[in-house]
Design a protein around this motif. Structure first.
Motif, PDB file in Angstrom:
ATOM      1  N   PRO A  89       8.868 102.798  95.019  1.00 50.59           N
ATOM      2  CA  PRO A  89      10.161 101.774  95.295  1.00 50.59           C
ATOM      3  C   PRO A  89      10.667 102.009  95.963  1.00 50.59           C
ATOM      4  CG  PRO A  89       9.225 103.618  93.238  1.00 50.59           C
ATOM      5  CD  PRO A  89       8.765 103.809  94.291  1.00 50.59           C
ATOM      6  N   GLY A  90      10.993 100.397  97.132  1.00 55.60           N
ATOM      7  CA  GLY A  90      11.338 100.415  97.976  1.00 55.60           C
ATOM      8  C   GLY A  90      10.862 100.469  98.996  1.00 55.60           C
ATOM      9  N   GLU A  91       9.119  99.816  99.091  1.00 53.89           N
ATOM     10  CA  GLU A  91       8.754 101.239 100.377  1.00 53.89           C
ATOM     11  C   GLU A  91       9.370 100.246 101.431  1.00 53.89           C
ATOM     12  OE1 GLU A  91       5.823 103.421 101.998  1.00 53.89           O
ATOM     13  OE2 GLU A  91       6.466 103.511 100.039  1.00 53.89           O
ATOM     14  N   ALA A  92       9.265  98.847 101.783  1.00 57.38           N
ATOM     15  CA  ALA A  92       9.868  98.428 103.058  1.00 57.38           C
ATOM     16  C   ALA A  92      11.034  98.759 103.220  1.00 57.38           C
ATOM     17  CB  ALA A  92       9.597  96.974 102.631  1.00 57.38           C
ATOM     18  N   LEU A  93      12.103  98.955 101.945  1.00 58.26           N
ATOM     19  CA  LEU A  93      13.345  99.253 103.001  1.00 58.26           C
ATOM     20  C   LEU A  93      13.011 100.265 102.878  1.00 58.26           C
ATOM     21  CD1 LEU A  93      15.242  97.907  99.940  1.00 58.26           C
ATOM     22  CD2 LEU A  93      15.459  97.104 102.682  1.00 58.26           C
ATOM     23  N   LEU A  94      12.370 101.592 103.194  1.00 60.13           N
ATOM     24  CA  LEU A  94      12.043 102.903 103.554  1.00 60.13           C
ATOM     25  C   LEU A  94      11.986 103.171 104.696  1.00 60.13           C
ATOM     26  CD1 LEU A  94      11.003 104.802  99.994  1.00 60.13           C
ATOM     27  CD2 LEU A  94      12.890 105.661 101.352  1.00 60.13           C
ATOM     28  N   ARG A 116      20.293 100.283 101.901  1.00 58.64           N
ATOM     29  CA  ARG A 116      20.890 101.410 101.442  1.00 58.64           C
ATOM     30  C   ARG A 116      21.121 101.289 100.351  1.00 58.64           C
ATOM     31  NH1 ARG A 116      19.414 105.729 104.853  1.00 58.64           N
ATOM     32  NH2 ARG A 116      20.255 105.208 106.338  1.00 58.64           N
ATOM     33  N   ARG A 117      21.900  99.937 100.424  1.00 61.91           N
ATOM     34  CA  ARG A 117      22.334  99.646  98.348  1.00 61.91           C
ATOM     35  C   ARG A 117      21.355  99.072  97.642  1.00 61.91           C
ATOM     36  NH1 ARG A 117      27.155  97.800 100.379  1.00 61.91           N
ATOM     37  NH2 ARG A 117      26.643  95.893 100.750  1.00 61.91           N
ATOM     38  N   ALA A 118      20.607  98.164  98.155  1.00 60.95           N
ATOM     39  CA  ALA A 118      19.143  97.503  97.273  1.00 60.95           C
ATOM     40  C   ALA A 118      18.131  98.517  96.952  1.00 60.95           C
ATOM     41  CB  ALA A 118      18.923  96.990  98.334  1.00 60.95           C
ATOM     42  N   LEU A 167      18.750  93.252  92.042  1.00 59.58           N
ATOM     43  CA  LEU A 167      20.217  93.293  92.525  1.00 59.58           C
ATOM     44  C   LEU A 167      20.768  94.015  92.197  1.00 59.58           C
ATOM     45  CD1 LEU A 167      22.055  91.457  94.110  1.00 59.58           C
ATOM     46  CD2 LEU A 167      22.735  89.857  91.806  1.00 59.58           C
ATOM     47  N   PRO A 168      21.607  94.601  93.238  1.00 55.00           N
ATOM     48  CA  PRO A 168      22.691  95.812  92.952  1.00 55.00           C
ATOM     49  C   PRO A 168      23.661  95.445  92.527  1.00 55.00           C
ATOM     50  CG  PRO A 168      21.927  95.671  95.428  1.00 55.00           C
ATOM     51  CD  PRO A 168      20.750  94.710  95.071  1.00 55.00           C
ATOM     52  N   ALA A 169      24.383  95.671  91.756  1.00 51.91           N
ATOM     53  CA  ALA A 169      25.506  95.358  91.549  1.00 51.91           C
ATOM     54  C   ALA A 169      26.956  96.772  90.950  1.00 51.91           C
ATOM     55  CB  ALA A 169      25.116  95.210  90.650  1.00 51.91           C
ATOM     56  N   ARG A 170      26.070  97.831  91.278  1.00 48.88           N
ATOM     57  CA  ARG A 170      27.235  98.761  90.527  1.00 48.88           C
ATOM     58  C   ARG A 170      28.784  98.357  91.270  1.00 48.88           C
ATOM     59  NH1 ARG A 170      26.392 104.508  90.681  1.00 48.88           N
ATOM     60  NH2 ARG A 170      28.437 105.127  91.097  1.00 48.88           N
ATOM     61  N   ARG A 171      29.630  98.549  89.546  1.00 50.68           N
ATOM     62  CA  ARG A 171      30.212  98.347  89.125  1.00 50.68           C
ATOM     63  C   ARG A 171      30.951  97.392  89.728  1.00 50.68           C
ATOM     64  NH1 ARG A 171      33.101 104.143  91.554  1.00 50.68           N
ATOM     65  NH2 ARG A 171      31.734 105.587  89.671  1.00 50.68           N
TER      66      ARG A 171
END
Length: 270
Positions: A89-94, A116-118, A167-171
């Protein structure tokens, strides 16, 4: 036991135990989920079972490997560089973060890196989807599209195919007014157009209907002006709902589409 080794490995998205010769050659593998020991050499049956004895639980079938299906044969012809199934998961971002971790801030705390959030959001979603894998479903992560875009996650199962955009939407409060999505106090942007476009490209690549899903990870509140056209909205806690979909694809269709989707060439032809 002639130096036989038991080594954990992954096959077909499942953790399995391989029984290996001292030179690294395989003798057998044990699939806990299927409760089966597949032997490549029946003459070494007793040696293999002694090596696996500490790991075996309950009744276990022992015999030669099952005859591969057409989809499995197609997968076996893939070069390792062209097989997308091992993508994390998130291979391209890693990979991007490994190449460029960002500037080091010694005098002041670093500003949060959006990548990093994504990544954290994709890993949260990927972990939830991976728990569906093996129960009639297959999951692929970070499928590359020409032009630098990605399908964050692709779920294939009895309920059909789903292209998930995360979509990261934490809090944060999320406001949806098709095609616009707004996070917190930020300006709205036409995210749903991209979500639909990525699913359309996946449908073209796989010659099958792929339904778009927008996954909101850890939002504080979600406000939807009206149900968006064709896009399903879920939070990360709602993902198990996708496993309850059914009646669309037969098991053979699921396997065939998984074999097609894991091949990098399927996506480079777009």
């Amino acid at each position: 036991m002639d130096g036989l080794r038991v080594v954990p490995t992954w096959r077909h998205g499942r953790e399995q135990l391989c029984v290996c010769l001292p030179d690294g050659g395989n003798l057998a593998w044990y699939d806990r989920e299927a409760a089966r020991v597949s032997l490549l050499n029946d003459d070494r049956r007793e040696d293999v079972l002694r090596a696996l004895a500490p790991f075996l639980t309950g009744r276990v079938a022992v015999g030669p490997p099952p005859v591969p299906t057409r989809a499995e044969l197609a997968r076996l012809t893939l070069h390792p560089d062209d097989d997308l199934a091992p993508n994390r998961p998130g291979e391209a971002l890693l990979v991007a973060l490994e190449r460029d971790p960002g500037p080091a801030h010694r005098l002041r705390p670093p500003r949060p890196d959006a990548r990093r959030r994504a990544l954290a959001a994709e890993q949260t979603t990927g972990s939830a989807l991976d728990r569906l894998d093996g129960a009639g479903h297959h999951v692929l992560h970070s499928l590359p599209l020409p032009g630098g875009d990605r399908v964050h996650h692709l779920l294939i199962g009895p309920g059909g195919l789903f292209a998930l955009h995360v979509l990261p939407a934490r809090r944060q409060r999320v406001r949806v007014a098709d095609p616009l999505v707004a996070l917190g106090r930020g300006a709205p942007f036409p995210l749903l157009r991209r979500v639909r476009a990525d699913a359309d490209r996946a449908s073209y690549a796989l010659t099958a209907q792929v339904r778009p899903v927008l996954v909101l990870v850890e939002p504080a509140r979600v406000t939807v002006a009206a149900p968006p056209r064709s896009v399903r909205l879920l939070t990360d806690r709602d993902l198990p709902e996708l496993a309850r979909e059914g009646g669309t694809l037969k098991p053979a269709d699921v396997e065939a589409l998984h074999a097609l989707a894991r091949d990098r060439a399927t996506w480079t032809r777009l």
